[in-house]
Design an enzyme around this catalytic site. Sequence first.
Site, PDB file in Angstrom:
ATOM      1  N   LYS A  53       0.842  -1.209   0.000  1.00  0.00           N
ATOM      2  CA  LYS A  53       0.000   0.000   0.000  1.00  0.00           C
ATOM      3  C   LYS A  53       0.873   1.254   0.000  1.00  0.00           C
ATOM      4  O   LYS A  53       0.614   2.204  -0.737  1.00  0.00           O
ATOM      5  CB  LYS A  53      -0.944  -0.014   1.214  1.00  0.00           C
ATOM      6  CG  LYS A  53      -2.078  -1.021   1.037  1.00  0.00           C
ATOM      7  CD  LYS A  53      -2.861  -1.280   2.318  1.00  0.00           C
ATOM      8  CE  LYS A  53      -3.853  -2.423   2.080  1.00  0.00           C
ATOM      9  NZ  LYS A  53      -4.561  -2.832   3.303  1.00  0.00           N
ATOM     10  N   GLN A  97      -4.451  -1.491   9.517  1.00  0.00           N
ATOM     11  CA  GLN A  97      -4.384  -2.824   8.896  1.00  0.00           C
ATOM     12  C   GLN A  97      -4.988  -3.870   9.841  1.00  0.00           C
ATOM     13  O   GLN A  97      -4.612  -3.952  11.004  1.00  0.00           O
ATOM     14  CB  GLN A  97      -2.918  -3.160   8.564  1.00  0.00           C
ATOM     15  CG  GLN A  97      -2.741  -4.458   7.811  1.00  0.00           C
ATOM     16  CD  GLN A  97      -3.383  -4.437   6.423  1.00  0.00           C
ATOM     17  OE1 GLN A  97      -3.230  -3.487   5.666  1.00  0.00           O
ATOM     18  NE2 GLN A  97      -4.112  -5.488   6.095  1.00  0.00           N
ATOM     19  N   ASP A 120     -10.811   3.117   3.821  1.00  0.00           N
ATOM     20  CA  ASP A 120     -11.075   1.684   3.685  1.00  0.00           C
ATOM     21  C   ASP A 120     -12.588   1.432   3.577  1.00  0.00           C
ATOM     22  O   ASP A 120     -13.014   0.340   3.190  1.00  0.00           O
ATOM     23  CB  ASP A 120     -10.544   0.931   4.922  1.00  0.00           C
ATOM     24  CG  ASP A 120      -9.339   0.059   4.587  1.00  0.00           C
ATOM     25  OD1 ASP A 120      -9.109  -0.207   3.394  1.00  0.00           O
ATOM     26  OD2 ASP A 120      -8.637  -0.356   5.532  1.00  0.00           O
TER      27      ASP A 120
END
Length: 292
Positions: A53, A97, A120
């Site tokens: 990422k 994460q 997200d």
Amino acid sequence: MTARILDGNALAAKVREDIAKDARVLTEQGIQPCLAVILVGENPASSVYVRNKVAACEKAGFRSLKFVFASDVLPEIVFAKIAELNADPSVHGILVQLPLPKHFSEDQVLEAILPTKDVDGFHAENFGLLLQGRKAFYPCTPWGVMKMLASEDVVIKGAEAVVIGRSNIVGKPMAVMLLAQGATVTICHSQTKDLSFHTRRADIVVAAVGRPKFLTGDMIKPGAVVVDVGINRLQEGPDAGKLCGDVDFESAKEVASLITPVPGGVGPMTITMLLANTLESARRVAAKAAGN
Ligand code: NAP
């Protein structure tokens, strides 16, 4: 029939080029898109995802910030970092994460991120907006799948779609997005009685199960579109250590008309949509600054 293969790498490269161009324009206006990533613990898969990422951000001309905490870190330290990033106007997206160590409540952590920086798309507010068909940050994996289907002009309106898996990050939002575009959607899960009954009548099947080679060719309607979200590492056999999806690619490709491979399918589009959400967040900040 041998299915056409939907190349997620090629599509992702094309979309990321456009994102990089737009990022350049914003940066010239003084607002460089910025994603902050928080990693807790040393889960090797999570470390790889975070590295990918951050690398994708840099390649697209974004600024990226990475914060790594030990697996036994006190939750309040992570909450304090999230609060600091929420308050920082130069940060447009915040990502924690998953999975988190057991002493964390993932729900509480995700809810601590400002919905306007929740790139997200996991915050309950964004999920609620998605359910209502309103503008929101959509979860990156299912949204990437929708872009893949659109890139191939797959007809969603009126299609029978079956989603296997009902997680908050993939299965449920996937079903909602397909529904919003006019599919008749069935969500299957571990309690579904006769899975093949459902999958065999589906024009579009999305597998998000987390079990290697779970969906086999005999479970698929001839000509169906098959999307494989799964990322599994094979534990045994001659391919031990290699990645494979939730679809038994070899048998499924003989029955489907279009299929996504693993690797090189949905995965690259997930990170692409993360960039797209971060860019959109930066755009909103720029528009606000310009008084629009
Ligand atoms: P998850 O939270 O573990 O959910 C798995 C779902 O599969 C659950 O809803 C479960 O049902 C269902 N399931 C399990 N066994 C089943 C069975 N025998 N029959 C029917 N359904 C069954 O997983 P996830 O986070 O959604 O992820 C799914 C897969 O996608 C994983 O391989 C993950 O690594 C991958 N993934 C890939 C990306 C990407 O970028 N490509 C992103 C995220 C996830 P219950 O709810 O009844 O338990």
